[in-house]
Design a protein around this motif. Structure first.
Motif, PDB file in Angstrom:
ATOM      1  N   UNK A 171       9.571  36.024  25.367  1.00 58.90           N
ATOM      2  CA  UNK A 171       9.607  34.831  24.563  1.00 58.90           C
ATOM      3  C   UNK A 171      10.599  33.777  25.074  1.00 58.90           C
ATOM      4  N   UNK A 172      11.687  34.264  25.766  1.00 59.24           N
ATOM      5  CA  UNK A 172      12.506  33.208  26.506  1.00 59.24           C
ATOM      6  C   UNK A 172      12.208  32.591  27.660  1.00 59.24           C
ATOM      7  N   UNK A 173      11.997  31.410  27.748  1.00 62.93           N
ATOM      8  CA  UNK A 173      11.509  30.882  29.290  1.00 62.93           C
ATOM      9  C   UNK A 173      12.615  30.987  30.092  1.00 62.93           C
ATOM     10  N   UNK A 174      12.441  30.845  31.474  1.00 59.12           N
ATOM     11  CA  UNK A 174      13.180  30.967  32.596  1.00 59.12           C
ATOM     12  C   UNK A 174      12.633  29.843  33.769  1.00 59.12           C
ATOM     13  N   UNK A 175      13.463  29.511  34.545  1.00 57.43           N
ATOM     14  CA  UNK A 175      13.170  28.727  35.698  1.00 57.43           C
ATOM     15  C   UNK A 175      13.312  29.282  36.921  1.00 57.43           C
ATOM     16  N   UNK A 176      12.382  29.037  37.962  1.00 58.02           N
ATOM     17  CA  UNK A 176      11.293  28.106  38.001  1.00 58.02           C
ATOM     18  C   UNK A 176      10.474  28.692  37.340  1.00 58.02           C
ATOM     19  N   UNK A 177       9.100  28.061  37.155  1.00 58.28           N
ATOM     20  CA  UNK A 177       7.923  28.371  36.481  1.00 58.28           C
ATOM     21  C   UNK A 177       7.231  29.461  37.037  1.00 58.28           C
ATOM     22  N   UNK A 178       7.456  29.425  38.353  1.00 58.53           N
ATOM     23  CA  UNK A 178       6.662  30.692  39.179  1.00 58.53           C
ATOM     24  C   UNK A 178       7.559  31.847  39.472  1.00 58.53           C
ATOM     25  N   UNK A 179       8.738  31.785  38.742  1.00 64.52           N
ATOM     26  CA  UNK A 179       9.552  32.979  39.038  1.00 64.52           C
ATOM     27  C   UNK A 179       9.411  34.387  39.036  1.00 64.52           C
ATOM     28  N   UNK A 180       8.254  34.769  38.088  1.00 64.21           N
ATOM     29  CA  UNK A 180       8.218  36.177  37.920  1.00 64.21           C
ATOM     30  C   UNK A 180       6.368  36.308  37.880  1.00 64.21           C
ATOM     31  N   UNK A 181       6.013  37.361  38.003  1.00 65.22           N
ATOM     32  CA  UNK A 181       4.522  37.564  37.972  1.00 65.22           C
ATOM     33  C   UNK A 181       4.309  39.159  37.699  1.00 65.22           C
ATOM     34  N   UNK A 182       5.048  40.022  37.216  1.00 65.84           N
ATOM     35  CA  UNK A 182       5.181  41.582  37.447  1.00 65.84           C
ATOM     36  C   UNK A 182       3.811  42.189  36.702  1.00 65.84           C
ATOM     37  N   UNK A 183       3.174  41.324  35.649  1.00 63.21           N
ATOM     38  CA  UNK A 183       2.155  41.855  34.883  1.00 63.21           C
ATOM     39  C   UNK A 183       0.928  41.126  35.327  1.00 63.21           C
ATOM     40  N   UNK A 184      -0.184  41.873  35.258  1.00 64.34           N
ATOM     41  CA  UNK A 184      -1.573  41.078  35.685  1.00 64.34           C
ATOM     42  C   UNK A 184      -2.877  41.512  35.104  1.00 64.34           C
ATOM     43  N   UNK A 185      -3.978  41.033  35.067  1.00 65.97           N
ATOM     44  CA  UNK A 185      -5.208  41.283  34.683  1.00 65.97           C
ATOM     45  C   UNK A 185      -6.258  40.967  35.573  1.00 65.97           C
ATOM     46  N   UNK A 186      -7.270  41.697  35.535  1.00 65.08           N
ATOM     47  CA  UNK A 186      -8.672  41.295  36.361  1.00 65.08           C
ATOM     48  C   UNK A 186      -9.874  42.248  35.721  1.00 65.08           C
TER      49      UNK A 186
END
Length: 221
Positions: A171-186
């Motif tokens: 729920x807590x946003x962070x910077x930069x927008x594209x900092x993380x991406x550990x979870x994914x779906x396909x």
């Protein structure tokens, strides 16, 4: 086309089917990364993830995954979740430790057992557990370079976010927008199951014998 040629084509088609044995993504993942060996996340245990925006067309997914930093296997069983922005958990999986789960573009996936259609022009939250103490896979951290991650085809990455502790909606946003991406779906389509080797050889042998008989008949005709 003579019947013998049709049988030969059937043999070739069967051989192609027998050669299939992997799974393949039917579409791009919700999140894509530009660096498969990024810097690692800071200290602590968190659920780290993203808010995403689905574009003008709905997207169907049937697998969730976690980034395997370095593509060398997951350190420990790691949970991944997908939520509505209102906090409803739509799906979750546990990606097992090691390198046994399906690896596609730096993410290891587990099938849900059902599919979910993500509504067009709608936002969702996706997140995965992360830790630096060896208890979970350590998420890539793009803070120092402005981010390693972006939305896949038809998806916009709205923000990166986190929450302390094991799997919960970040729920807590962070910077930069594209900092993380550990979870994914396909969306993954399993390949047809291969026949046992003995059965495949028997079928091909019978087809060859039939082809020989038909070829002889074509010559007599």
């Amino acid at each position: 086309m003579p019947r013998s040629n049709r049988i030969i084509c059937a043999c070739l088609a069967l051989a192609m089917v027998l050669g299939l044995g992997a799974v393949a993504p039917a579409r791009a993942a919700l999140i894509v990364t530009s660096d498969f060996n990024p810097n690692l996340n800071g200290s602590g245990t968190f659920t780290i993830g993203n808010k995403i925006q689905i574009g003008a067309s709905a997207i169907t997914i049937n697998a969730l995954g976690v980034q395997d930093t370095g593509a060398n296997g997951i350190i420990a069983n790691t949970k991944v979740g997908l939520w509505t922005t209102g906090g409803t958990l739509l799906a979750s999986v546990t990606v097992p430790s090691g390198a046994g789960s399906t690896l596609i573009d730096d993410y290891r996936y587990v099938l849900l057992g059902f599919s979910i259609t993500l509504t067009a022009n709608t936002q969702y939250i996706i997140g995965a557990e992360s830790a630096t103490n060896g208890t979970k896979e350590n998420a890539g951290d793009g803070f120092s370079v402005g981010g390693y991650y972006s939305g896949g085809t038809g998806v916009t990455l709205v923000d990166s976010r986190f929450i302390a502790g094991s799997l919960a909606m970040p729920t807590t946003t962070a910077t930069p927008t594209a900092r993380w991406g550990p979870g994914n779906a396909t969306l993954i389509i399993p390949a047809p199951a291969a026949l046992p080797a003995g059965a495949a050889l028997l079928i091909l042998s019978n087809l060859r014998r039939r082809t020989t008989r038909l070829t002889a008949g074509d010559r007599r005709a």
